[in-house]
Design an enzyme around this catalytic site. Structure first.
Site, mmCIF file in Angstrom:
data_model
loop_
_atom_site.group_PDB
_atom_site.id
_atom_site.type_symbol
_atom_site.label_atom_id
_atom_site.label_comp_id
_atom_site.label_asym_id
_atom_site.label_seq_id
_atom_site.Cartn_x
_atom_site.Cartn_y
_atom_site.Cartn_z
ATOM 1 N N LYS A 1 0.852 -1.189 0.000
ATOM 2 C CA LYS A 1 0.000 0.000 0.000
ATOM 3 C C LYS A 1 0.883 1.232 0.000
ATOM 4 O O LYS A 1 2.008 1.196 0.499
ATOM 5 C CB LYS A 1 -0.856 0.015 1.276
ATOM 6 C CG LYS A 1 -2.074 0.901 1.177
ATOM 7 C CD LYS A 1 -3.205 0.178 0.484
ATOM 8 C CE LYS A 1 -4.426 1.008 0.323
ATOM 9 N NZ LYS A 1 -5.540 0.231 -0.221
ATOM 10 N N GLY B 1 -20.387 7.033 3.052
ATOM 11 C CA GLY B 1 -19.479 7.280 1.919
ATOM 12 C C GLY B 1 -20.190 6.939 0.625
ATOM 13 O O GLY B 1 -20.727 5.834 0.480
ATOM 14 N N GLY C 1 -18.810 7.270 -2.623
ATOM 15 C CA GLY C 1 -17.820 7.373 -3.692
ATOM 16 C C GLY C 1 -17.870 6.135 -4.560
ATOM 17 O O GLY C 1 -18.929 5.519 -4.752
ATOM 18 N N VAL D 1 -16.989 3.073 -4.151
ATOM 19 C CA VAL D 1 -17.520 1.856 -3.525
ATOM 20 C C VAL D 1 -18.991 2.037 -3.154
ATOM 21 O O VAL D 1 -19.855 1.245 -3.538
ATOM 22 C CB VAL D 1 -16.688 1.485 -2.275
ATOM 23 C CG1 VAL D 1 -17.310 0.304 -1.532
ATOM 24 C CG2 VAL D 1 -15.257 1.166 -2.671
ATOM 25 N N GLY D 2 -19.270 3.104 -2.400
ATOM 26 C CA GLY D 2 -20.615 3.289 -1.854
ATOM 27 C C GLY D 2 -21.689 3.445 -2.914
ATOM 28 O O GLY D 2 -22.759 2.831 -2.825
HETATM 29 P P1 NAD Z 1 -13.815 7.576 -2.977
HETATM 30 O O1 NAD Z 1 -12.812 8.634 -2.751
HETATM 31 O O2 NAD Z 1 -14.343 7.322 -4.339
HETATM 32 O O3 NAD Z 1 -15.098 7.842 -2.043
HETATM 33 C C1 NAD Z 1 -15.018 8.084 -0.682
HETATM 34 C C2 NAD Z 1 -16.368 8.607 -0.220
HETATM 35 O O4 NAD Z 1 -16.328 8.779 1.177
HETATM 36 C C3 NAD Z 1 -16.749 9.976 -0.797
HETATM 37 O O5 NAD Z 1 -18.148 9.982 -1.058
HETATM 38 C C4 NAD Z 1 -16.438 10.946 0.344
HETATM 39 O O6 NAD Z 1 -17.232 12.120 0.292
HETATM 40 C C5 NAD Z 1 -16.815 10.072 1.509
HETATM 41 N N1 NAD Z 1 -16.243 10.473 2.768
HETATM 42 C C6 NAD Z 1 -14.996 10.928 3.049
HETATM 43 N N2 NAD Z 1 -14.887 11.196 4.359
HETATM 44 C C7 NAD Z 1 -16.089 10.895 4.909
HETATM 45 C C8 NAD Z 1 -16.603 10.946 6.214
HETATM 46 N N3 NAD Z 1 -15.839 11.350 7.226
HETATM 47 N N4 NAD Z 1 -17.891 10.553 6.420
HETATM 48 C C9 NAD Z 1 -18.652 10.124 5.398
HETATM 49 N N5 NAD Z 1 -18.224 10.061 4.148
HETATM 50 C C10 NAD Z 1 -16.956 10.444 3.913
HETATM 51 O O7 NAD Z 1 -13.185 6.250 -2.336
HETATM 52 P P2 NAD Z 1 -13.593 4.745 -2.632
HETATM 53 O O8 NAD Z 1 -12.767 4.225 -3.739
HETATM 54 O O9 NAD Z 1 -15.074 4.638 -2.681
HETATM 55 O O10 NAD Z 1 -13.040 4.049 -1.311
HETATM 56 C C11 NAD Z 1 -13.759 4.100 -0.088
HETATM 57 C C12 NAD Z 1 -13.141 3.100 0.863
HETATM 58 O O11 NAD Z 1 -13.211 1.786 0.287
HETATM 59 C C13 NAD Z 1 -11.657 3.281 1.181
HETATM 60 O O12 NAD Z 1 -11.438 2.818 2.499
HETATM 61 C C14 NAD Z 1 -10.956 2.361 0.227
HETATM 62 O O13 NAD Z 1 -9.704 1.977 0.690
HETATM 63 C C15 NAD Z 1 -11.924 1.206 0.225
HETATM 64 N N6 NAD Z 1 -11.827 0.332 -0.923
HETATM 65 C C16 NAD Z 1 -11.984 0.819 -2.176
HETATM 66 C C17 NAD Z 1 -11.951 -0.063 -3.246
HETATM 67 C C18 NAD Z 1 -12.213 0.411 -4.635
HETATM 68 O O14 NAD Z 1 -12.376 -0.462 -5.506
HETATM 69 N N7 NAD Z 1 -12.309 1.684 -4.900
HETATM 70 C C19 NAD Z 1 -11.684 -1.420 -3.042
HETATM 71 C C20 NAD Z 1 -11.528 -1.884 -1.740
HETATM 72 C C21 NAD Z 1 -11.618 -0.990 -0.680
#
Ligand code: NAD
Length: 369
Positions: free
Chosen positions: A77, A177, A179, A181-182
């Site tokens: 990482k 969240g 983003g 994932v969500g």
């Molecule tokens: P992203 O940057 O696309 O989205 C993150 C989201 O979280 C955004 O909507 C942001 O506004 C929100 N956010 C940030 N701080 C916040 C808070 N304090 N309270 C509520 N919402 C908040 O990131 P992502 O790619 O969706 O990743 C999210 C998590 O999932 C991370 O922990 C990442 O490591 C994990 N993850 C991502 C993937 C992937 O395929 N993208 C895979 C495995 C794990």
């Protein structure tokens, strides 16, 4: 000096690298945890905050995640300590400089993580010839665009429902969240006729027990807005998201948001870890005592690494989705059945399976790592 070895245990980490480029004020940390099974695949996070400890925990999560998914990869990482919302040209310069700095860490193949997307991975690939999570235009399977991790969460929930005592159809979902994932998780769960009753992003949180309209949320986010612009919205305090009554509560934002102090407020049957390390160890123990089933990150959010591994071998989007379905279904059953049979937490059951695989790969090496 010895302080840097405080993370060392029987699996790693193999290398901890600090990167500093004064001309650009580039500051970054890379942790290559374990490469016994193959090169380490793991995301680059761009965030204002981050520590060696956090990076090491995230790298270890990738080691376990890759092993649990049966992929011939280890875990790593990196964190670039910078504001992900900086101007695009500046961001490109920083990411390219970071790529050049890790050129010789050939056993580390970076992918996208919070704050960076597939375009950033294209910059990395163009500098050093390796990266995963690439745009389609250069032969990648854009895992955030297709929602690979959100899909995997839905697959895990389907397999976990019999262990948690509910059915997905009609289930209430809360997502922290919205983003990559969500928002994809929300869409895949909607296809299973579950309804989103609470959601948050970095600006705030909203709730509606009758269900939120996901296409409207997507359109607001697509225009650069926040979920709190949703109208009519019942805006709630972000801290109150945890107490919304639901069947599935999904952390999909930051690390350590679930602690032993706040998990008592959860009113859910299942916590499905979309984010990496979203709960402290104490929080996971407390959830076990409270009878809340917790599907850990190294199992639930493996859709991303599975897609990255398929892409790395030149596979297709279709084969990635197929592998996510088969792999996460089988692993969720295996982990939750072992947790139940052995009366241990799901994370421990998942780690036990992963660790056995890592140790057998290490045994084939001269110096183990
Ligand atoms: P992203 O940057 O696309 O989205 C993150 C989201 O979280 C955004 O909507 C942001 O506004 C929100 N956010 C940030 N701080 C916040 C808070 N304090 N309270 C509520 N919402 C908040 O990131 P992502 O790619 O969706 O990743 C999210 C998590 O999932 C991370 O922990 C990442 O490591 C994990 N993850 C991502 C993937 C992937 O395929 N993208 C895979 C495995 C794990």
């Amino acid at each position: 000096m010895s302080d840097y070895f405080r993370f060392a245990d029987s699996l790693g980490p193999e290398k901890i690298v600090h990167i500093y480029e004064p001309a650009l004020q580039l500051k970054a940390i890379v942790v290559i945890d374990n490469t016994a099974a193959g090169c380490a695949i793991g995301g680059i996070r761009m965030a204002l905050n981050g520590s060696v400890e956090e990076c090491s925990r995230l790298a270890r999560a990738m080691t376990f995640k890759n092993a649990l998914a049966g992929l011939p990869h280890g875990g790593g990482k990196s964190i670039i300590l910078a504001d992900p919302s900086m101007p695009a040209a500046e961001k490109e310069q920083i990411v390219r400089a970071f790529a050049v700095a890790i050129r010789d860490l050939a056993e580390y193949v970076p992918g996208p993580d919070m704050g960076l997307d597939e375009t950033a991975m294209a910059w990395v690939k163009s500098e050093i010839g390796r990266a995963s999570g690439l745009p389609r235009a250069i032969g990648g399977i854009p895992l955030d665009e297709i929602g690979a991790t959100g899909y995997g969460l839905c697959v895990a929930a389907e397999a976990a429902q019999e262990f948690a005592g509910f059915t997905l159809e009609g289930a209430r979902i809360v997502i922290q969240g919205f983003g990559a994932v969500g928002r994809h998780a929300a869409q895949f769960f909607a296809k299973k006729k579950a309804r989103l009753v609470g959601v948050s992003d970095s600006k705030g949180a909203i709730a509606d027990p009758d269900g939120l309209d996901i296409s409207r949320l997507l359109s607001i986010k697509g225009q650069g807005g926040s979920i709190i612009d949703y109208n009519p919205a019942k805006i709630i305090r972000p801290d109150d998201l945890i107490a919304i009554a639901c069947e599935i509560w999904i952390p999909a934002a930051r690390p350590d948001v679930l602690t032993e102090n706040n998990v008592v407020a959860l009113r859910t049957k299942l916590v499905l870890q979309g984010a990496n390390i979203p709960a402290t160890a104490q929080a996971e123990h407390r959830m076990g005592e409270l009878g809340i089933l917790n599907v850990p990150d190294i199992l639930a959010n493996a859709g991303g690494v599975i897609t990255a591994a398929v892409e790395y071998r030149g596979g297709t989007e279709h084969s990635a989705f197929d592998l996510i379905q088969r792999n996460i279904t089988a692993n969720t059953h295996a982990v939750l059945a072992a947790a139940r049979a052995e009366n241990i937490l799901p994370r421990q059951a998942a780690i036990n399976i992963a660790q056995r695989r890592i140790e057998s790969a290490m045994a084939l090496r001269r110096w183990h790592l």
